[in-house]
Scaffold this active site. Structure first.
Site, PDB file in Angstrom:
ATOM      1  N   HIS A   1      79.723 -57.708  41.631  1.00  0.00           N
ATOM      2  CA  HIS A   1      79.753 -58.298  42.686  1.00  0.00           C
ATOM      3  C   HIS A   1      78.457 -58.437  43.242  1.00  0.00           C
ATOM      4  CE1 HIS A   1      82.189 -59.355  46.691  1.00  0.00           C
ATOM      5  NE2 HIS A   1      81.411 -60.434  46.501  1.00  0.00           N
TER       6      HIS A   1
ATOM      7  N   TYR B   1      86.128 -57.602  50.819  1.00  0.00           N
ATOM      8  CA  TYR B   1      86.916 -58.223  51.598  1.00  0.00           C
ATOM      9  C   TYR B   1      87.526 -57.466  52.676  1.00  0.00           C
ATOM     10  CZ  TYR B   1      85.708 -61.655  48.204  1.00  0.00           C
ATOM     11  OH  TYR B   1      85.023 -62.481  47.321  1.00  0.00           O
TER      12      TYR B   1
END
Length: 355
Positions: free
Chosen positions: A138, A54
């Site tokens: 992830h 992010y």
């Protein structure tokens, strides 16, 4: 607060996803990002999720800075491994990956044991905190062999050493998450977009498996990237323009919600939270107003008649557990609370959390 599997790690029923304060799509000023986290805390949110992906670490840095002003023992923090950051060209931006930041680093897929530890150490440094409570693999979609053979055992070792409290995987699909639940000892999985008012595919495999194995599920993407937040012709579904038939269905859901005196956003969040395997629902936000609205929508009671009509009209899968009308609840405990005017002050369409 809800416990993740058998881990002892507890999360608030409503969590803050922090992709947006990593400059998802557009820039967010530092002060605004800080105020977003502060507002979440003031609303009772005690679960915060981030990732190196992010904003090339920007989300982690901003979240860590804001959380250092609060009691670390009173909240739960999760981040992710699998995308290791290395110094990049620095001659452009990262918008190709969805983030309005300079491309000072590049992402390297790495689910090796060494990569997991190095990524986690770098995250701790960016966060500036003493520990991370939950770590997810992830998006290992294209790296299944390495993730199961090396990445997961590395997380299991970190858990046994007491470095982290709970481990799992975060993805936008259910098949591999179900495999993690059935074939490993994960405490929790983060499922984005596959258990919503528009897509209940997780009912076929993931959610029953989680119940059977005693694992928890965290839901991201409750609004399917915008369509359930504000259904309109230019709305997005899974980060692309919404197909006409899904837009029509979302508009039908909105009309139904409004006829029963509630909002589509409130219904979407309540639906996700109602499944017994779900421990927390993540809401993304890029401002204090957005997370305040998210908390209000989460707390708002949705009339039982709405759920009955939803079932009768075939707008939800037959096996989906539906909430009945309940007292208003807080983001942190579910206890009754007064939430004030449920009207939104900002457009929430692009503020949700992904895996």
């Amino acid at each position: 607060m809800n416990t993740l599997g058998r881990s002892g790690v507890r999360v608030s029923p409503l969590g803050l996803g922090t992709a947006a304060i990593g400059n998802l799509y557009t820039e967010v000023p530092d002060r605004q990002a800080h105020d977003t986290v502060t507002a979440a805390w003031e609303q009772g949110v005690r679960y915060f999720d981030t990732a190196p992906h992010y904003g090339l670490g920007l989300s982690e840095r901003r979240l860590g800075e804001a959380l250092r002003e609060h009691d670390r023992d009173a909240c739960t923090l999760s981040t992710k491994v699998g995308r290791r950051l290395e110094p990049g060209p620095g001659d452009g931006d990262d918008l190709v990956n969805g983030f309005a930041v300079a491309d000072s680093h590049r992402r390297v897929w790495d689910f090796t044991a060494d990569g997991v530890r190095r990524t986690l150490e770098a995250s701790l440094e960016r966060l500036g905190l003493d520990r991370i409570d939950v770590v997810y693999l992830h998006d290992p979609d294209d790296h299944a062999e390495q993730a199961f053979r090396e990445g997961y055992p590395a997380l299991e070792k970190l858990r046994s050493e007491g470095v982290v409290g709970a481990i799992g995987a975060g993805m936008n699909q259910t098949a591999m998450l179900t495999r993690f639940v059935r074939d490993t000892d994960v405490d929790v999985v983060l499922c984005a977009g596959r258990y919503t008012l528009l897509d209940q595919s997780a009912l076929a495999d993931l959610l029953p498996a989680a119940e059977e194995r005693g694992a928890s599920v965290v839901i991201g993407g409750a609004f399917n990237s915008g369509l359930l937040a504000d259904p309109r012709p230019d709305a997005t579904y899974d980060y692309a323009r919404a197909p006409r038939e899904l837009l029509a269905r979302a508009l039908r859901l909105k009309t139904l919600a409004e006829r029963h005196g509630t909002t589509l956003r409130a219904a979407a969040l309540a639906f996700c939270a109602a499944h017994p395997a779900v421990a927390s629902v993540l809401v993304g936000a890029r401002s204090a107003a957005e997370i305040q609205d998210g908390a209000r929508q989460f707390a708002a009671p949705v009339p039982a008649a709405f759920w009955q009509e939803l079932r009768d009209s075939g707008l939800v899968a037959a096996g989906a557990p539906l909430p009945t009308e309940k007292p208003e609840k807080t983001a942190s405990t579910g206890d009754p609370v007064s939430t004030g005017d449920p009207a939104s002050t900002e457009d929430p369409a692009n503020t949700e959390e992904t895996a």
